[in-house]
Design an enzyme around this catalytic site. Structure first.
Site, short mmCIF file in Angstrom:
data_model
loop_
_atom_site.label_atom_id
_atom_site.label_comp_id
_atom_site.label_asym_id
_atom_site.label_seq_id
_atom_site.Cartn_x
_atom_site.Cartn_y
_atom_site.Cartn_z
NE ARG A 45 -6.25 -14.45 9.73
CZ ARG A 45 -6.26 -15.62 9.10
NH1 ARG A 45 -5.54 -16.62 9.55
NH2 ARG A 45 -7.01 -15.78 8.02
CD GLU A 46 -7.70 -19.27 17.98
OE1 GLU A 46 -6.51 -19.23 18.34
OE2 GLU A 46 -8.20 -20.19 17.29
CG MET A 292 37.82 -19.71 -5.79
SD MET A 292 37.25 -18.03 -6.08
CE MET A 292 36.65 -18.19 -7.74
CB CYS A 446 33.02 -15.36 -15.10
SG CYS A 446 31.93 -16.29 -16.17
N1 3NM Z 1 -4.14 -12.62 5.60
P1 3NM Z 1 1.86 -16.60 5.99
S1 3NM Z 1 -2.69 -13.79 3.86
C1 3NM Z 1 -3.70 -13.84 7.67
O1 3NM Z 1 -4.06 -11.74 2.16
C2 3NM Z 1 -3.49 -13.61 6.26
O2 3NM Z 1 -5.13 -10.80 3.75
C3 3NM Z 1 -3.83 -12.60 4.30
O3 3NM Z 1 0.35 -16.27 6.31
C4 3NM Z 1 -4.38 -11.65 3.34
O4 3NM Z 1 2.68 -15.47 6.51
C5 3NM Z 1 -2.62 -14.36 5.45
O5 3NM Z 1 2.10 -17.89 6.73
C6 3NM Z 1 -1.78 -15.49 5.85
O6 3NM Z 1 1.96 -16.78 4.51
C7 3NM Z 1 -0.31 -15.18 5.80
MG MG Z 2 -6.09 -11.02 6.33
#
Ligand code: 3NM
Ligand code: MG
Length: 523
Positions: A45-46, A292, A446
């Protein structure tokens, strides 16, 4: 070429923005460590690099993922996926439409689609998506332009609708957004949807960015996450209980007590200072080995010893809370059972908040409390008087509440009282044993938690519900026998007689004498 078979269990989505990736030179190194740690799928994802640069990165990454036989998908960029020849793409709602992507890529490539609601999910299924990335589950700094935070309830709803529309078997699902080792067990349990059929719908896996990309040790982090994913979908409720009414089932009580006796399992208690000594004595009497230890840092080592954890928030403090979280996570990672005793949960706003954060920080195999405490854990806001119990629900409502809570938490819930209500979300058991002296001695609630933890440590892999019921019968029948003894004159002498009878029941059971169990008032 056939479509590659994909394991969606632990899906790494990369991110090279400085907030996530501290040192850009480490990018490939981190991904390789994650692959060594067991991630089963990788997405590049870039969002900012130029096309030429992305293709360069993708080619190098594909070499790496191929070495580990893990598929590589490209976020958004169908052109890059085609240029590299990797296994597919992941598209968001604002990216290229699914139909066009499929035309360009052909049927043998994997296409995943981001969905955040039922309509998007069904549309993606109809369009032939291979999997859905369901999110955003929890708020995350990694993606701030999220459309909505859907939580476990949102995921569950999507799974349910996929099932009714006939897509549950055909289209895979992962969830994404703010997931890490503190909440993965919880999301995997809570996102499960109970259909009308005796079947539970589950996600195929979880997708993470920062939990791996920002980890100090990405290999170790991946291993831990993988353990959590693999261990989090196994709870299917009790199997033995379906034989209820059959004497054979009560014999299981004997088996469990014998197993405890033989194994002497460790019970690690993080408990309040009122009951420490008494709880340790109860653990010893029922055949456990108590420690404990209130310092959370010790939990990682202790959790490896095959025992269970009791988190009892009877004397909660800010520092204590951090210890609960650490210990809870350590036992979750080790896949060892945890008993949560939300003492006085509704008494103060501090405790109500503590309950919420404990629930959010890990998976609790058993939650045990009185009526007021269980109501608070469910989320009812009601002022409790100190840690005392108040009886206001009808038996039907009590049963209904423990079933609802057990389903929501995917665990076993115990509501104690004159009659105790126990449920794993599928089956319910009521127990009417015990004696009023138990209410006149401090810490008996408890220590019941501790007794449960001992049976659970020995038997949680076989049957959690039945382990809980066994511990409760052992405990409450010992109280009855003790209270009836001639040398018991009141609460003081009761305490020592009670410890004796806990021990006596265990020894009698080991010797094949189960007469005590004839007192069981179980339905
Ligand atoms: N997509 P992290 S949330 C790439 O909701 C991506 O579609 C998302 O990053 C979506 O694991 C997200 O660091 C980022 O929270 C997730
Ligand atoms: Mg996404």
């Amino acid at each position: 070429m056939p479509k590659p078979k994909v394991n969606y269990s632990l899906y790494l989505v990369t991110d090279s923005t400085p907030a996530v990736l501290k040192d850009p030179s480490q990018f490939f190194d981190i991904v390789e460590k994650a692959l060594r740690g067991g991630v089963t799928l990788v997405q590049l994802r870039e969002k900012t690099a130029d096309t030429g640069e992305i293709i360069g990165i993708a080619k190098k990454l594909h070499k790496l993922t191929k070495k580990y036989e893990v598929p590589l998908l490209i976020n958004d960029r169908v052109d890059v996926a085609l240029a590299v020849g990797c296994e597919g793409v992941h598209i968001g709602q604002d990216d290229m439409d699914l139909e066009t992507a499929r035309e360009l890529l052909g049927d043998d490539k994997i296409i995943g689609v981001t969905v955040s609601n039922v309509e998007e999910a069904i549309k993606a299924c109809e369009g032939g998506a291979d999997y859905l990335g369901i999110g955003t589950v929890y708020a995350t700094p990694t993606k701030t332009n999220t459309k909505s935070i859907i939580g476990a309830a949102g995921v569950r709803e999507i799974l349910a609708v996929m099932d009714s529309a006939g897509y549950y078997e055909k289209v895979n699902t992962v969830c994404i957004g703010g997931l890490n080792k503190t909440n993965i067990p919880r999301i995997l349990y809570q996102s499960q949807h109970f259909g009308d059929k005796p079947r539970v719908l589950v996600l195929n896996g979880v997708a993470v960015v920062s939990a791996i990309m920002s980890a100090d040790d990405p290999e170790e982090a991946s291993k831990e996450l993988m353990t959590l994913v693999n261990s989090s979908q196994k709870f299917r409720g009790s199997s033995l209980i379906s034989l209820r009414g059959d004497r054979g089932v009560l014999e299981v009580v004997g088996d469990i007590i014998k197993k405890v006796h033989e194994e002497k399992p460790l019970t690690h208690n993080i408990t309040n200072l009122v009951v420490q000594n008494f709880a340790a004595n109860v653990a010893l009497a029922v055949g456990g080995s108590p420690i404990m230890a209130n310092y959370g840092e010790e939990a990682a080592d202790l959790a490896k010893l095959g025992g269970s954890l009791v988190v009892n928030m009877g004397t909660v403090t800010p520092e204590g809370l951090l210890n609960y979280y650490k210990a809870l996570q350590a036992y979750n990672v080790a896949v060892q059972p945890v008993v949560f005793d939300p003492v006085g949960a509704g008494a103060t706003s501090v405790r109500r908040e503590a309950v919420k954060s404990i629930l959010a920080n890990g998976y609790l195999d058993v939650i045990k409390g009185n009526e007021g405490e269980i109501k608070t854990v469910w989320g009812s806001v009601e002022q409790q008087k100190g840690v005392d119990s108040r009886d206001s629900l009808t038996p039907e409502d009590k049963l209904d509440l423990v079933v609802k809570l057990a389903r929501r938490e995917q665990n076993v819930v115990v509501m104690t009282g004159k009659t105790d209500y126990v449920s794993d979300g599928y089956w319910t058991v009521t127990i009417s044993n015990g004696h009023e002296y138990l209410g006149l001695v401090t810490g008996t609630g408890c220590t019941l938690g501790t007794a449960i933890s001992v049976a659970l440590a020995a038997y949680h892999k076989e049957d959690k519900l039945w382990a809980v019921v066994t511990a409760m019968l052992h405990f409450e029948i010992a109280a009855e026998i003790a209270a009836e003894r001639e040398d018991v004159k009141g609460p003081g002498t009761f305490i020592s007689a009670f410890l004796d009878e806990l021990y006596n029941i265990r020894i009698a059971t080991v010797n094949g004498d189960m007469k005590w169990l004839e007192r069981a008032k179980v339905t």
